[in-house]
Design a protein around this motif. Structure first.
Motif, PDB file in Angstrom:
ATOM      1  N   GLU A 199      55.137  53.850  33.544  1.00 49.47           N
ATOM      2  CA  GLU A 199      55.810  53.982  32.253  1.00 49.47           C
ATOM      3  C   GLU A 199      55.333  52.860  31.357  1.00 49.47           C
ATOM      4  OE1 GLU A 199      60.054  54.435  32.525  1.00 49.47           O
ATOM      5  OE2 GLU A 199      59.891  56.137  33.923  1.00 49.47           O
ATOM      6  N   VAL A 200      55.183  53.182  30.065  1.00 49.53           N
ATOM      7  CA  VAL A 200      54.657  52.208  29.110  1.00 49.53           C
ATOM      8  C   VAL A 200      55.635  52.067  27.950  1.00 49.53           C
ATOM      9  CG1 VAL A 200      52.246  52.614  29.704  1.00 49.53           C
ATOM     10  CG2 VAL A 200      53.313  54.010  27.922  1.00 49.53           C
ATOM     11  N   PRO A 201      55.769  50.857  27.379  1.00 49.97           N
ATOM     12  CA  PRO A 201      56.675  50.637  26.242  1.00 49.97           C
ATOM     13  C   PRO A 201      56.025  51.009  24.925  1.00 49.97           C
ATOM     14  CG  PRO A 201      55.696  48.562  26.888  1.00 49.97           C
ATOM     15  CD  PRO A 201      55.169  49.584  27.851  1.00 49.97           C
ATOM     16  N   HIS A 202      55.506  52.225  24.879  1.00 54.68           N
ATOM     17  CA  HIS A 202      54.835  52.742  23.688  1.00 54.68           C
ATOM     18  C   HIS A 202      55.192  54.219  23.550  1.00 54.68           C
ATOM     19  CE1 HIS A 202      52.286  49.143  23.219  1.00 54.68           C
ATOM     20  NE2 HIS A 202      52.229  49.152  24.540  1.00 54.68           N
TER      21      HIS A 202
ATOM     22  N   LEU B 214      48.865  59.544  23.008  1.00 56.79           N
ATOM     23  CA  LEU B 214      47.996  60.620  22.560  1.00 56.79           C
ATOM     24  C   LEU B 214      46.855  60.092  21.697  1.00 56.79           C
ATOM     25  CD1 LEU B 214      50.644  63.370  21.773  1.00 56.79           C
ATOM     26  CD2 LEU B 214      48.865  63.469  23.536  1.00 56.79           C
ATOM     27  N   ALA B 215      47.144  59.104  20.857  1.00 56.43           N
ATOM     28  CA  ALA B 215      46.091  58.513  20.034  1.00 56.43           C
ATOM     29  C   ALA B 215      45.027  57.856  20.910  1.00 56.43           C
ATOM     30  CB  ALA B 215      46.693  57.499  19.059  1.00 56.43           C
ATOM     31  N   LEU B 216      45.450  57.203  21.972  1.00 58.91           N
ATOM     32  CA  LEU B 216      44.492  56.593  22.897  1.00 58.91           C
ATOM     33  C   LEU B 216      43.652  57.665  23.589  1.00 58.91           C
ATOM     34  CD1 LEU B 216      44.879  53.651  25.276  1.00 58.91           C
ATOM     35  CD2 LEU B 216      44.295  55.860  26.265  1.00 58.91           C
ATOM     36  N   LEU B 217      44.297  58.722  24.077  1.00 61.41           N
ATOM     37  CA  LEU B 217      43.567  59.775  24.776  1.00 61.41           C
ATOM     38  C   LEU B 217      42.590  60.497  23.856  1.00 61.41           C
ATOM     39  CD1 LEU B 217      46.386  61.380  26.981  1.00 61.41           C
ATOM     40  CD2 LEU B 217      44.701  59.649  27.631  1.00 61.41           C
TER      41      LEU B 217
ATOM     42  N   LEU C  76      46.655  50.111  25.155  1.00 65.90           N
ATOM     43  CA  LEU C  76      47.665  50.711  24.287  1.00 65.90           C
ATOM     44  C   LEU C  76      48.189  49.800  23.176  1.00 65.90           C
ATOM     45  CD1 LEU C  76      49.988  52.996  26.443  1.00 65.90           C
ATOM     46  CD2 LEU C  76      48.775  53.609  24.355  1.00 65.90           C
ATOM     47  N   PRO C  77      48.356  48.492  23.381  1.00 62.69           N
ATOM     48  CA  PRO C  77      48.926  47.665  22.311  1.00 62.69           C
ATOM     49  C   PRO C  77      48.063  47.544  21.057  1.00 62.69           C
ATOM     50  CG  PRO C  77      49.163  46.579  24.441  1.00 62.69           C
ATOM     51  CD  PRO C  77      48.245  47.739  24.643  1.00 62.69           C
ATOM     52  N   GLN C  78      46.840  48.042  21.071  1.00 62.41           N
ATOM     53  CA  GLN C  78      45.985  47.894  19.900  1.00 62.41           C
ATOM     54  C   GLN C  78      46.619  48.568  18.688  1.00 62.41           C
ATOM     55  OE1 GLN C  78      41.849  48.587  20.179  1.00 62.41           O
ATOM     56  NE2 GLN C  78      41.592  47.381  22.028  1.00 62.41           N
ATOM     57  N   PRO C  79      46.545  47.921  17.528  1.00 61.52           N
ATOM     58  CA  PRO C  79      47.181  48.462  16.310  1.00 61.52           C
ATOM     59  C   PRO C  79      46.718  49.876  15.959  1.00 61.52           C
ATOM     60  CG  PRO C  79      46.542  46.183  15.964  1.00 61.52           C
ATOM     61  CD  PRO C  79      45.970  46.579  17.298  1.00 61.52           C
TER      62      PRO C  79
END
Length: 239
Positions: free
Chosen positions: A62-65, A71-74, A204-207
């Protein structure tokens, strides 16, 4: 800005592979590898598949995002080389449908580098779960620098949770093609799910992925409307 809400119509096209790979598996079939207990910890499993050198593998975390961030990352095809196990390049080839992706993978001596052309479809079911299904397909000339992977079935199951958390489950079945040493097959099934989920956590943390609406998501991956967000998934906007 309010979250988009679409009709929660059941959209099953393309989710059959997710159901087959994730939903129908019996827990007794799987051998646990990583067993992290923290909410954002990584859990992985593998199991032997008759006729395949590489064991089928799956992972969960699980991720805090938000699910939008995942989906944006994928959908960031060039960025896949930063988190997909052993990937050294990813692109959308010109002249092919926009839902095609060509990936190359580093070779580990004495094994040669691999490549594969993939087709990805994204659907959502009425319970708000998003399914991202990727399968090997034809349409790319064979390279003399790579061994073509004849099969790569990958399914992500993304469950949006309250407070902008997302549960990520994925499962992969792969035929690397050519001669695969036993040590390499074991390395892939053991390391791939762990390294992939570690890469997702780190990336994932990337803006660029912190989107608040579905508008930036590429429509060509979707079989049906872009995803709706269940109540409570996105945190209230900061004042």
């Amino acid at each position: 800005m309010s979250a988009p809400v679409l009709s929660p119509r059941l959209r099953l096209t393309g989710t059959w592979l997710t159901a087959c790979l994730i939903g129908c598996a019996h827990a007794a079939d799987w051998q646990p590898m990583e067993r992290a207990e923290a909410r954002d910890g990584i859990r992985t499993w593998s199991r032997a598949v008759p006729g395949l050198a590489v064991k089928q593998f799956r992972g969960e975390t699980e991720v805090p995002h938000s699910v939008l961030a995942v989906l944006a990352l994928l959908a960031d095809v060039p960025g896949m080389k930063h988190w997909v196990f052993q990937c050294d390049g990813a692109m959308q080839p010109t002249g092919l449908p926009p839902d095609r992706m060509y990936l190359t993978f580093k070779g580990l001596w004495p094994a040669s580098p691999r490549d594969v052309l993939l087709r990805t479809r994204i659907t959502q079911t009425a319970d708000s779960v998003v399914h991202v299904v990727t399968q090997a397909t034809e349409g790319m000339p064979v390279s003399d620098k790579h061994v073509r992977m004849p099969m790569l079935n990958n399914a992500f199951k993304l469950t949006p949770l309250p407070g902008e958390w997302t549960r990520i489950e994925f499962q992969t079945q792969v035929d690397l093609g050519g001669q695969v040493p036993t040590w390499l097959a074991n390395l892939v099934s053991t390391r791939a799910p762990l390294v992939t989920l570690q890469g997702i956590h780190a990336r994932l943390p990337q803006p660029a992925y912190q989107i608040r609406t579905t508008e930036p998501l590429p429509m060509h991956f979707y079989d049906g409307p872009k995803p709706f967000l269940p109540p409570g998934h996105l945190k209230p906007a900061s004042p």
